[in-house]
Design an enzyme around this catalytic site. Structure first.
Site, PDB file in Angstrom:
ATOM      1  N   LYS A  53     -21.671   3.069 -18.825  1.00 26.00           N
ATOM      2  CA  LYS A  53     -21.988   2.451 -17.532  1.00 26.00           C
ATOM      3  C   LYS A  53     -23.318   2.989 -17.009  1.00 26.00           C
ATOM      4  O   LYS A  53     -24.153   2.242 -16.505  1.00 26.00           O
ATOM      5  CB  LYS A  53     -20.872   2.726 -16.512  1.00 26.00           C
ATOM      6  CG  LYS A  53     -19.635   1.855 -16.738  1.00 26.00           C
ATOM      7  CD  LYS A  53     -18.441   2.279 -15.885  1.00 26.00           C
ATOM      8  CE  LYS A  53     -17.217   1.461 -16.293  1.00 26.00           C
ATOM      9  NZ  LYS A  53     -15.963   1.931 -15.721  1.00 26.00           N
ATOM     10  N   GLN A  97     -13.523   6.220 -11.872  1.00 28.35           N
ATOM     11  CA  GLN A  97     -13.007   5.863 -13.190  1.00 28.35           C
ATOM     12  C   GLN A  97     -11.509   6.166 -13.280  1.00 28.35           C
ATOM     13  O   GLN A  97     -11.057   7.245 -12.904  1.00 28.35           O
ATOM     14  CB  GLN A  97     -13.780   6.635 -14.279  1.00 28.35           C
ATOM     15  CG  GLN A  97     -13.444   6.240 -15.692  1.00 28.35           C
ATOM     16  CD  GLN A  97     -13.878   4.825 -16.065  1.00 28.35           C
ATOM     17  OE1 GLN A  97     -14.842   4.298 -15.526  1.00 28.35           O
ATOM     18  NE2 GLN A  97     -13.144   4.199 -16.968  1.00 28.35           N
ATOM     19  N   ASP A 120     -15.423  -2.377  -8.242  1.00 29.15           N
ATOM     20  CA  ASP A 120     -14.282  -2.664  -9.119  1.00 29.15           C
ATOM     21  C   ASP A 120     -13.426  -3.796  -8.557  1.00 29.15           C
ATOM     22  O   ASP A 120     -12.634  -4.394  -9.286  1.00 29.15           O
ATOM     23  CB  ASP A 120     -13.378  -1.420  -9.223  1.00 29.15           C
ATOM     24  CG  ASP A 120     -13.626  -0.614 -10.489  1.00 29.15           C
ATOM     25  OD1 ASP A 120     -13.996  -1.211 -11.512  1.00 29.15           O
ATOM     26  OD2 ASP A 120     -13.430   0.607 -10.434  1.00 29.15           O
TER      27      ASP A 120
HETATM   28  N1  GUN Z   1     -10.646   2.360 -16.548  1.00 29.16           N
HETATM   29  C1  GUN Z   1     -10.563   1.377 -17.483  1.00 29.16           C
HETATM   30  N2  GUN Z   1     -11.122   0.222 -17.018  1.00 29.16           N
HETATM   31  C2  GUN Z   1     -11.572   0.498 -15.774  1.00 29.16           C
HETATM   32  C3  GUN Z   1     -12.263  -0.274 -14.800  1.00 29.16           C
HETATM   33  O1  GUN Z   1     -12.549  -1.466 -14.962  1.00 29.16           O
HETATM   34  N3  GUN Z   1     -12.567   0.396 -13.635  1.00 29.16           N
HETATM   35  C4  GUN Z   1     -12.236   1.688 -13.431  1.00 29.16           C
HETATM   36  N4  GUN Z   1     -12.575   2.224 -12.261  1.00 29.16           N
HETATM   37  N5  GUN Z   1     -11.602   2.424 -14.320  1.00 29.16           N
HETATM   38  C5  GUN Z   1     -11.282   1.831 -15.495  1.00 29.16           C
END
Ligand code: GUN
Length: 290
Positions: A53, A97, A120
Site C-alpha cells: 500500500k 490494517q 476502507d
Molecule cells: N485486511 C485485509 N484486507 C483488508 C482491507 O481491505 N482493509 C483493512 N483495513 N485491513 C485488511
C-alpha cells in the site's frame, strides 16, 4: 468455449495511472493527498499488504505514512493514534490494517476513525450510507469488483447476481453495489441449501468465502461472469506458497463467459481503489468535488 479472462492487473494499472495523472495536474502549491496506514503487531500477510500500500501510494504521488504499534500495545494507545491522525490536516485517509490482536475491540477502533477519512469504508456511518444509497466511501474490494464486472458488462440492469459469502468487508457491501446497479441479488453462504443450484442461477457470481476451489463447474451458469475474491495461500509440494482463489479455475474457465484469475484479478484492484478512495476523500476535504 473458454471464458474471457478479466485482467485485474491491467485494469488496476489504468486506474492508478488516471489517479497519478490527476494528482500530477494539481497546482504546484496544492497539498498532496495523504494516506496513513496503521499496522499493529507482526502478522506477516499484513506486513506485505501494508508495504504494498505504501509503495502504491507514493507511486501515485500521494504522501504515505506508516504507523506501527507493538502487538501488545493497548487499545487506548491505538485509539489515541487514530485520534491524532483524524486531527492531522495532512491526512485524508486513515486505514487500520486488519486483523487486529485479540485484545482489541475492532468495532471500537473502526468507529473511532473519522468517517470522512475512512478510506476502507468500514465505519458504521459509511456502511449505513451505502445501504441508504447516500454518498460515502465504498469498501475497496467490492468497488474493485464492480469495475472488473464493468469491463465485460457495461449495463447490469435486470441481471441475476449471487454473492457467495456474507462478510462485512466484501459480501454485504458487494450486494448493495449490485443492487444499486439494478441486479436481482442473492447472498449465499455456508448454510445455503443446494449451493451449486443457487449459484447456477447467477449471471454474475461473486465468490468471497476463502475456501480454495469451492466453486466448481456445476456452480456456474454457462456464459456467466465469475469474480473470484478468494486469496488463499496453499503450500505447494515444492515448498513454495501458491495463491489460489475460491474458484476451481481450470473447471470454471470452460463454462463461464468471463472470469477473474487469482492472482492478477481482484487483488490488484483493491489497492488501486484504496488510492481512488484517498483521492476522493482529499477532494471532498479540499472542496474540489469528489
Ligand atoms: N485486511 C485485509 N484486507 C483488508 C482491507 O481491505 N482493509 C483493512 N483495513 N485491513 C485488511
Amino acid at each position: 468455449m473458454t471464458a474471457r479472462i478479466i485482467d485485474g492487473a491491467a485494469c488496476a494499472a489504468r486506474l492508478r495511472e488516471t489517479i497519478a495523472a490527476e494528482i500530477e495536474a494539481l497546482p504546484a502549491s496544492a497539498r498532496r493527498p495523504g494516506l496513513a496506514v496503521v499496522l499493529m503487531g507482526e502478522n506477516p500477510a499484513s506486513q506485505v499488504y501494508v508495504r504494498n500500500k505504501g509503495v502504491a501510494t507514493r507511486k501515485a504521488g500521494m504522501v504515505s505514512t506508516e504507523h506501527r504499534l507493538a502487538a501488545d500495545a493497548s487499545e487506548a494507545e491505538l485509539l489515541a493514534l487514530v485520534a491524532s491522525l483524524n486531527a492531522d490536516p495532512g491526512v485524508d485517509g486513515v486505514l487500520v490494517q486488519l486483523p487486529l490482536p485479540g485484545h482489541i475491540q475492532v468495532a471500537r477502533v473502526l468507529a473511532a476513525i473519522d468517517p470522512d477519512k475512512d478510506v476502507d469504508g468500514f465505519h458504521a456511518l459509511n456502511v449505513g450510507r451505502l445501504w441508504g444509497g447516500e454518498v460515502g466511501l465504498i469498501p475497496c474490494t467490492p468497488r474493485g469488483c464492480m469495475k472488473l464486472i464493468a469491463e465485460v458488462a457495461p449495463r447490469l440492469a435486470g441481471m441475476t447476481a449471487v454473492v457467495l459469502g456474507r462478510s462485512g468487508i466484501v459480501g454485504k457491501p458487494m450486494t448493495q453495489l449490485l443492487l444499486a446497479a439494478d441486479c436481482t441479488v442473492t447472498i449465499a453462504h455456508s448454510r445455503t441449501r443446494d449451493l451449486p443450484g443457487v449459484c447456477r442461477q447467477a449471471d454474475i457470481l461473486v465468490s468471497a468465502v476463502g475456501v480454495p476451489g469451492l466453486v466448481k463447474a456445476d456452480f456456474i451458469k454457462p456464459g456467466a461472469i465469475v469474480i473470484d475474491v478468494g486469496i488463499n495461500r496453499l503450500d505447494g509440494e515444492d515448498g513454495k506458497t501458491r495463491l489460489v482463489g475460491d474458484v476451481d479455475f481450470a473447471e470454471a474457465v470452460e463454462v463461464a463467459g468471463a472470469i477473474t484469475p487469482v492472482p492478477g484479478g481482484v487483488g490488484p484492484m483493491t489497492i488501486a481503489c484504496l488510492l481512488e478512495n484517498t483521492l476522493i476523500a482529499y477532494k471532498r476535504r479540499e472542496g474540489l468535488g469528489g
